[in-house]
Enzyme design. Structure first.
Site, PDB file in Angstrom:
ATOM      1  N   ARG A 237       0.846  -1.194   0.000  1.00  0.00           N
ATOM      2  CA  ARG A 237       0.000   0.000   0.000  1.00  0.00           C
ATOM      3  C   ARG A 237       0.884   1.247   0.000  1.00  0.00           C
ATOM      4  O   ARG A 237       2.034   1.202   0.424  1.00  0.00           O
ATOM      5  CB  ARG A 237      -0.896   0.022   1.239  1.00  0.00           C
ATOM      6  CG  ARG A 237      -1.856  -1.147   1.352  1.00  0.00           C
ATOM      7  CD  ARG A 237      -2.643  -1.058   2.651  1.00  0.00           C
ATOM      8  NE  ARG A 237      -3.603  -2.148   2.782  1.00  0.00           N
ATOM      9  CZ  ARG A 237      -3.356  -3.300   3.403  1.00  0.00           C
ATOM     10  NH1 ARG A 237      -2.166  -3.503   3.963  1.00  0.00           N
ATOM     11  NH2 ARG A 237      -4.281  -4.242   3.476  1.00  0.00           N
ATOM     12  N   LYS A 261      -1.754  -2.062   7.954  1.00  0.00           N
ATOM     13  CA  LYS A 261      -2.889  -1.388   8.589  1.00  0.00           C
ATOM     14  C   LYS A 261      -3.238  -2.059   9.908  1.00  0.00           C
ATOM     15  O   LYS A 261      -3.186  -3.276  10.030  1.00  0.00           O
ATOM     16  CB  LYS A 261      -4.106  -1.446   7.657  1.00  0.00           C
ATOM     17  CG  LYS A 261      -3.960  -0.605   6.408  1.00  0.00           C
ATOM     18  CD  LYS A 261      -5.066  -0.880   5.420  1.00  0.00           C
ATOM     19  CE  LYS A 261      -6.399  -0.358   5.895  1.00  0.00           C
ATOM     20  NZ  LYS A 261      -7.453  -0.514   4.873  1.00  0.00           N
ATOM     21  N   HIS A 326      -2.505   2.836  -5.751  1.00  0.00           N
ATOM     22  CA  HIS A 326      -3.334   1.646  -5.524  1.00  0.00           C
ATOM     23  C   HIS A 326      -3.511   0.838  -6.806  1.00  0.00           C
ATOM     24  O   HIS A 326      -3.654  -0.393  -6.757  1.00  0.00           O
ATOM     25  CB  HIS A 326      -4.706   2.042  -4.974  1.00  0.00           C
ATOM     26  CG  HIS A 326      -5.526   0.856  -4.563  1.00  0.00           C
ATOM     27  ND1 HIS A 326      -5.243   0.115  -3.431  1.00  0.00           N
ATOM     28  CD2 HIS A 326      -6.592   0.254  -5.152  1.00  0.00           C
ATOM     29  CE1 HIS A 326      -6.111  -0.879  -3.331  1.00  0.00           C
ATOM     30  NE2 HIS A 326      -6.940  -0.819  -4.364  1.00  0.00           N
ATOM     31  N   ARG A 329      -0.727  -1.558  -7.077  1.00  0.00           N
ATOM     32  CA  ARG A 329      -0.979  -2.692  -6.167  1.00  0.00           C
ATOM     33  C   ARG A 329      -1.976  -3.666  -6.791  1.00  0.00           C
ATOM     34  O   ARG A 329      -1.782  -4.881  -6.751  1.00  0.00           O
ATOM     35  CB  ARG A 329      -1.501  -2.135  -4.836  1.00  0.00           C
ATOM     36  CG  ARG A 329      -1.959  -3.158  -3.812  1.00  0.00           C
ATOM     37  CD  ARG A 329      -2.335  -2.413  -2.524  1.00  0.00           C
ATOM     38  NE  ARG A 329      -3.150  -3.188  -1.616  1.00  0.00           N
ATOM     39  CZ  ARG A 329      -2.686  -4.047  -0.712  1.00  0.00           C
ATOM     40  NH1 ARG A 329      -1.381  -4.277  -0.638  1.00  0.00           N
ATOM     41  NH2 ARG A 329      -3.495  -4.684   0.098  1.00  0.00           N
ATOM     42  N   HIS A 352      -4.106  -8.995   3.355  1.00  0.00           N
ATOM     43  CA  HIS A 352      -5.535  -9.016   3.651  1.00  0.00           C
ATOM     44  C   HIS A 352      -5.816 -10.026   4.756  1.00  0.00           C
ATOM     45  O   HIS A 352      -5.262 -11.124   4.757  1.00  0.00           O
ATOM     46  CB  HIS A 352      -6.340  -9.405   2.410  1.00  0.00           C
ATOM     47  CG  HIS A 352      -6.358  -8.337   1.364  1.00  0.00           C
ATOM     48  ND1 HIS A 352      -6.716  -8.577   0.059  1.00  0.00           N
ATOM     49  CD2 HIS A 352      -6.060  -7.013   1.428  1.00  0.00           C
ATOM     50  CE1 HIS A 352      -6.638  -7.456  -0.636  1.00  0.00           C
ATOM     51  NE2 HIS A 352      -6.240  -6.491   0.177  1.00  0.00           N
ATOM     52  N   TYR A 361      -9.602 -18.142   5.378  1.00  0.00           N
ATOM     53  CA  TYR A 361      -8.215 -17.720   5.550  1.00  0.00           C
ATOM     54  C   TYR A 361      -7.373 -18.961   5.792  1.00  0.00           C
ATOM     55  O   TYR A 361      -7.640 -19.747   6.696  1.00  0.00           O
ATOM     56  CB  TYR A 361      -8.061 -16.767   6.734  1.00  0.00           C
ATOM     57  CG  TYR A 361      -6.627 -16.366   6.955  1.00  0.00           C
ATOM     58  CD1 TYR A 361      -6.045 -15.372   6.198  1.00  0.00           C
ATOM     59  CD2 TYR A 361      -5.854 -17.021   7.897  1.00  0.00           C
ATOM     60  CE1 TYR A 361      -4.727 -15.017   6.368  1.00  0.00           C
ATOM     61  CE2 TYR A 361      -4.528 -16.676   8.077  1.00  0.00           C
ATOM     62  CZ  TYR A 361      -3.975 -15.673   7.312  1.00  0.00           C
ATOM     63  OH  TYR A 361      -2.664 -15.336   7.482  1.00  0.00           O
TER      64      TYR A 361
END
Length: 382
Positions: A237, A261, A326, A329, A352, A361
């Site tokens: 990012r 993040k 972005h 990315r 993510h 996941y």
């Protein structure tokens, strides 16, 4: 029995001096205290006494002057309470809007917020506070008021679904902060359904367009080339790129620690050509780094600076559409997918938490990551 007014005010002055108030502030606070003395009946002060005084004293004053009188009176009431008076009045000192937003920014930083979140949330909270002024106090703000604010945003400011989503996210955090500050006890924005924007991914750059951008970046300079290669090689990012430090890079193993993040860190990998480009760039700026305390890899702090650089490179490459950090990315992820990489690998590389399409996941081992990652560079060979 109440001490003589002169003695009480003398002690109050000493107390203010002890708290390091400035002479003009002390003079104003003493004047307000002197005016409040006739409203004190014995050793008990209730809300009616304070209300009567404020109605009389602040009549015809502007908002800022009224706030100053309230602040001064609150200080005197605190002093009286320490002297043994029974003060049955809330002693919360009014907080100015700018001061409140500064504290909100400090709260966001403490939670690990960075980049656009840190800059946008206080701005959206300021819009909310301006709308609220004169309508209702924060303590009494409820779910119906929250809905009225969202209606105002859509009808009068033309805010769309995406913007509403941002406002709700920002104000949920703002009211969490207000609860910590004991200003409110509830969070109305967590009681309403979060608006959802229509998710539309940008059209990625083609591999040929990406090659042209890298070629133009190489012509511009070592920093531009190293930055573009690293962005495309890792899919980081913009905020993560800006926060990248030299200590986070291991050029020998071609890995980097990315501070993502919400305080979620991850390791990304990059190719040999990117490692070489960064090495050459580091040799160029070595003297600058030694002469300053600057440890950011690409020597830039703002998203705007990065965005302008990307747009300049795209223009030189003959790409006429809007190219953003972005989009680089997104192109990285799309090209990996086209090279046959597993979706879970892309999820891990992008940082993510979940795959929205599958809600699954799965942990991916570092060895498998590198195997899948090589597929892209074997196909591209540049």
């Amino acid at each position: 029995m109440m001490p003589p007014p002169r003695e009480l005010l003398s002690d109050y002055r000493k107390w203010l001096e002890y708290k390091h108030r400035t002479p003009p502030t002390i003079k104003f606070y003493i004047r307000i205290a002197e005016q409040f003395l006739p409203y004190i009946k014995g050793k008990k002060i209730d809300e009616e006494d304070v209300k009567s005084f404020l109605e009389e004293r602040t009549k015809g004053l502007r908002e800022r002057s009224r706030r100053n009188v309230k602040t001064a009176l609150n200080q005197f009431l605190k002093f009286l309470k320490k002297r043994g008076y029974e003060v049955k009045v809330p002693l919360r000192e009014p907080i100015h809007q700018n001061e409140l937003l500064k504290k909100f920014i400090a709260y966001l930083k403490a939670r690990g917020c960075t980049g656009k979140t840190l800059s946008n949330y206080p701005l959206l909270a300021r819009v909310f506070l301006r709308w609220l002024k004169g309508k209702k106090v924060l303590r009494d703000f409820d779910k119906s008021d929250a809905m009225r604010f969202l209606m105002y945003l859509t009808s009068e400011r033309g805010v769309g679904p995406g913007g509403l989503e941002n406002y709700v996210d920002a104000l949920r955090n703002f009211f969490d902060f207000l609860a910590i500050m004991k200003i409110t006890s509830r969070n109305p924005f967590r009681e309403i359904k979060r608006p959802r924007r229509a998710r539309s991914l940008p059209n990625p750059l083609s591999i040929e367009e990406m090659k042209k951008m890298l070629e133009e970046a190489r012509r511009l300079g070592l920093r531009e080339y190293a930055l573009m290669r690293f962005m495309y090689a890792t899919g980081v990012r913009a905020s993560e790129l800006l926060e990248l430090r030299w200590a986070d890079l291991d050029l020998r193993s071609r890995t980097a620690l990315i501070r993502g993040k919400g305080g979620k860190n991850r390791i990304v990998i990059f190719d040999e050509e990117t490692s070489l480009a960064i090495s050459k760039y580091r040799a160029l700026v070595k003297k600058v780094l030694m002469a300053s305390s600057q440890d950011r890899v690409f020597l830039m702090k703002s998203y705007m600076t990065l965005s302008k650089m990307i747009k300049k490179i795209a223009k030189l490459a003959g790409i006429k559409r809007n190219v953003t950090p972005h989009l680089i990315r997104h192109s990285f992820a799309t090209h990996l997918l086209e090279a046959g990489a597993d979706l879970r690998v892309i999820q891990e590389l992008l940082g993510h938490t979940t795959l929205r399409s599958t809600q699954i996941y799965t942990h991916v081992s570092r060895k498998h990551l590198k195997t899948e990652y090589k597929k892209l560079w074997e196909m591209l060979k540049f």
